[in-house]
Design a protein around this motif. Structure first.
Motif, PDB file in Angstrom:
ATOM      1  N   ARG A 187     -48.190  -8.325 -20.411  1.00 39.68           N
ATOM      2  CA  ARG A 187     -48.130  -8.235 -18.946  1.00 39.68           C
ATOM      3  C   ARG A 187     -48.118  -6.768 -18.502  1.00 39.68           C
ATOM      4  NH1 ARG A 187     -49.870 -10.535 -14.555  1.00 39.68           N
ATOM      5  NH2 ARG A 187     -48.980  -9.336 -12.885  1.00 39.68           N
ATOM      6  N   ALA A 188     -47.337  -5.937 -19.203  1.00 37.75           N
ATOM      7  CA  ALA A 188     -47.272  -4.507 -18.874  1.00 37.75           C
ATOM      8  C   ALA A 188     -48.648  -3.861 -19.045  1.00 37.75           C
ATOM      9  CB  ALA A 188     -46.235  -3.811 -19.749  1.00 37.75           C
ATOM     10  N   TYR A 193     -42.263  -4.230 -25.702  1.00 38.55           N
ATOM     11  CA  TYR A 193     -43.699  -4.444 -25.579  1.00 38.55           C
ATOM     12  C   TYR A 193     -44.339  -4.902 -26.882  1.00 38.55           C
ATOM     13  CZ  TYR A 193     -43.628  -1.953 -21.068  1.00 38.55           C
ATOM     14  OH  TYR A 193     -43.383  -1.558 -19.780  1.00 38.55           O
ATOM     15  N   THR A 220     -44.145  -9.724 -22.628  1.00 40.81           N
ATOM     16  CA  THR A 220     -43.807  -8.608 -21.734  1.00 40.81           C
ATOM     17  C   THR A 220     -44.786  -7.459 -21.918  1.00 40.81           C
ATOM     18  OG1 THR A 220     -41.478  -9.217 -21.799  1.00 40.81           O
ATOM     19  CG2 THR A 220     -41.973  -6.969 -21.116  1.00 40.81           C
ATOM     20  N   THR A 264     -45.902  -8.461 -27.315  1.00 43.63           N
ATOM     21  CA  THR A 264     -45.054  -9.502 -26.752  1.00 43.63           C
ATOM     22  C   THR A 264     -45.646  -9.961 -25.415  1.00 43.63           C
ATOM     23  OG1 THR A 264     -43.687  -7.940 -25.524  1.00 43.63           O
ATOM     24  CG2 THR A 264     -42.986  -8.473 -27.789  1.00 43.63           C
TER      25      THR A 264
END
Length: 104
Positions: free
Chosen positions: A81-82, A57, A78, A76
């Motif tokens: 998005r998380a 993350y 990812t 990041t």
């Protein structure tokens, strides 16, 4: 309903992720600035960052300015998005499927 992401949900990691999410994609923040903003000790901040980094993350980049080491932190793709998924799940949970009450 899906569970909230336990990595982000821990209070200090949520504060870190929220702070980094305010940056534009590709931007980063210096470790001392994050420490100052969140009023966390270096050790506590490092521990939580490591957990976020381990799941992909947060990106931690260590470099130097002259002879002085400096660490930059960024969310990041990812991680962003998380965080977006987490906040949407939270909104859904808070909405709770109850109708909006209006006093009119």
């Amino acid at each position: 309903m899906t569970d909230l992401d336990p990595v982000i949900h821990a209070q200090n990691r949520l504060r870190i992720t929220t702070t980094l999410a305010t940056l534009e994609p590709g931007e980063s923040m210096a470790f001392p600035r994050m420490q100052e903003l969140l009023e966390m000790t270096a050790g506590n901040l490092s521990t939580h960052l490591r957990k976020l980094e381990d799941v992909g993350y947060v990106d931690v980049t260590k470099t130097h300015q002259g002879r002085t080491p400096i660490t930059y932190l960024s969310l990041t793709v990812t991680g962003r998005r998380a965080f977006e998924d987490y906040t949407q799940q939270l909104r859904d949970l808070l909405g709770g499927g109850l109708p909006h009450r209006s006093d009119g």
